[in-house]
Write a protein that holds these residues in place. Structure first.
Motif, mmCIF file in Angstrom:
data_model
loop_
_atom_site.group_PDB
_atom_site.id
_atom_site.type_symbol
_atom_site.label_atom_id
_atom_site.label_comp_id
_atom_site.label_asym_id
_atom_site.label_seq_id
_atom_site.Cartn_x
_atom_site.Cartn_y
_atom_site.Cartn_z
ATOM 1 N N LEU A 1 0.797 -1.219 0.123
ATOM 2 C CA LEU A 1 0.116 0.083 -0.148
ATOM 3 C C LEU A 1 0.834 1.231 -0.067
ATOM 4 C CD1 LEU A 1 -2.654 -1.504 2.594
ATOM 5 C CD2 LEU A 1 -3.063 -0.792 0.236
ATOM 6 N N ALA A 2 1.984 1.091 0.628
ATOM 7 C CA ALA A 2 2.897 2.212 0.755
ATOM 8 C C ALA A 2 3.495 2.345 -0.774
ATOM 9 C CB ALA A 2 4.177 2.061 1.532
ATOM 10 N N ASP A 3 3.451 1.267 -1.432
ATOM 11 C CA ASP A 3 4.021 1.331 -3.027
ATOM 12 C C ASP A 3 2.974 1.513 -3.939
ATOM 13 O OD1 ASP A 3 6.229 1.402 -4.710
ATOM 14 O OD2 ASP A 3 6.109 -0.767 -5.093
ATOM 15 N N TRP B 1 14.519 0.483 4.073
ATOM 16 C CA TRP B 1 13.609 0.785 2.860
ATOM 17 C C TRP B 1 14.263 1.934 1.906
ATOM 18 C CZ3 TRP B 1 7.786 0.739 3.532
ATOM 19 C CH2 TRP B 1 7.138 -0.339 4.460
ATOM 20 N N THR B 2 15.313 2.859 2.675
ATOM 21 C CA THR B 2 15.910 3.776 2.048
ATOM 22 C C THR B 2 16.442 3.365 1.045
ATOM 23 O OG1 THR B 2 17.995 3.657 3.608
ATOM 24 C CG2 THR B 2 16.071 5.191 4.488
ATOM 25 N N ALA B 3 16.885 2.002 0.879
ATOM 26 C CA ALA B 3 17.781 1.730 -0.405
ATOM 27 C C ALA B 3 16.690 0.821 -1.260
ATOM 28 C CB ALA B 3 18.927 0.619 0.110
ATOM 29 N N ASP B 4 15.652 0.786 -1.104
ATOM 30 C CA ASP B 4 14.630 0.222 -1.929
ATOM 31 C C ASP B 4 14.475 0.616 -3.533
ATOM 32 O OD1 ASP B 4 12.279 -2.155 -1.461
ATOM 33 O OD2 ASP B 4 11.781 -0.787 -3.200
ATOM 34 N N SER B 5 14.479 -0.074 -4.333
ATOM 35 C CA SER B 5 14.262 0.390 -5.793
ATOM 36 C C SER B 5 13.225 1.162 -6.118
ATOM 37 C CB SER B 5 14.422 -0.723 -6.701
ATOM 38 O OG SER B 5 13.374 -1.740 -6.600
ATOM 39 N N SER B 6 12.175 1.040 -5.156
ATOM 40 C CA SER B 6 10.997 1.972 -5.434
ATOM 41 C C SER B 6 11.147 3.417 -4.667
ATOM 42 C CB SER B 6 9.654 1.204 -4.723
ATOM 43 O OG SER B 6 8.550 1.951 -4.716
#
Length: 248
Positions: free
Chosen positions: A116-118, A150-155
């Protein structure tokens, strides 16, 4: 494009209330009759619960979102189905339902909230962090540690969530007193994003620091000076300029 709730056409409002389309603007979202949409999304919700929803028709949007989520939980609604609903408002209810599940741990809630955050809809992404923010704020150190990856996520949407969810002041939400006084606690989230290529993320980092500057201006000035010295690129310059926009 709708300028006010009254400008949403009856035909468009009927589609929104039926849950067959997503809202295109915040105004459209505010125009939705939650009781009508609730009945459409969950026909077996029951008359008593719909009456409770109608009784709060004049309440603020966040309060109504939380109530709708509580009614869904009481009715044992299948949250997985609601998360895939065409209506962004219904998916927003799922955000609040996830956050209201008291038997879940914070890691479990973050895992459930992740899609949902994405979400592809701007409104759902806002509801995701707004719904979970009270729990994150109550467990601030654990929240920062859990959000750091999460700061390194691709999204870029998830990278933005990691920062936006814990803004010291934020929008439509309670302030986080601890971060207003000790903004340095959030450095594990801010540092990895100081040169993020996405404007969506840059704006969130800048707004986070602008929030902090209202209570800790010298810290923000010092941090920005350090960032510009260590990471002098266009993204960092943009973040630091916007971060200090309220400082004399």
């Amino acid at each position: 494009m709708s300028r006010g709730v009254a400008d949403v056409t009856p035909a468009r409002l009927a589609l929104l209330n039926a849950g067959s389309v997503a809202s295109a603007t915040l105004t459209e979202g505010l125009a939705i009759d939650f009781a009508v949409l609730l009945a459409a999304a969950l026909p077996d919700i029951g008359a008593a619960r719909l009456d409770r929803m109608r009784a709060q028709a004049a309440a603020g949007i966040t309060r109504r979102m939380a109530l709708a989520a509580q009614l869904l939980l009481e009715a044992d609604a299948e949250l997985a189905l609601l998360q895939a609903h065409p209506s962004d408002t219904v998916r927003g209810w799922a955000c609040f339902a996830i956050a209201a599940q008291t038997g879940s741990t914070l890691p479990q809630q973050l895992t459930a909230m992740r899609p949902l955050a994405d979400d592809g809809h701007f409104g759902v992404r806002e509801w995701a962090w707004l719904a979970l923010r009270p729990r994150l704020a109550a467990e601030i150190e654990d929240a920062i540690a859990l959000l750091a990856p999460w700061t390194a996520d691709s999204s870029e949407r998830l990278r933005r969530f990691s920062c936006e969810a814990l803004r010291p002041r934020g929008v439509w939400c309670a302030h986080i007193a601890q971060l207003k006084e000790e903004p340095q606690l959030a450095l594990p989230l801010l540092l990895p994003l100081r040169a993020d290529p996405a404007v969506y993320v840059q704006d969130s980092v800048a707004n986070w620091l602008n929030d902090a500057a209202k209570s800790q201006p010298d810290w923000v000035r010092s941090l920005c000076a350090q960032w510009l010295q260590e990471s002098d690129n266009a993204a960092t310059r943009r973040i630091c300029k916007r971060a200090q926009r309220s400082l004399a």
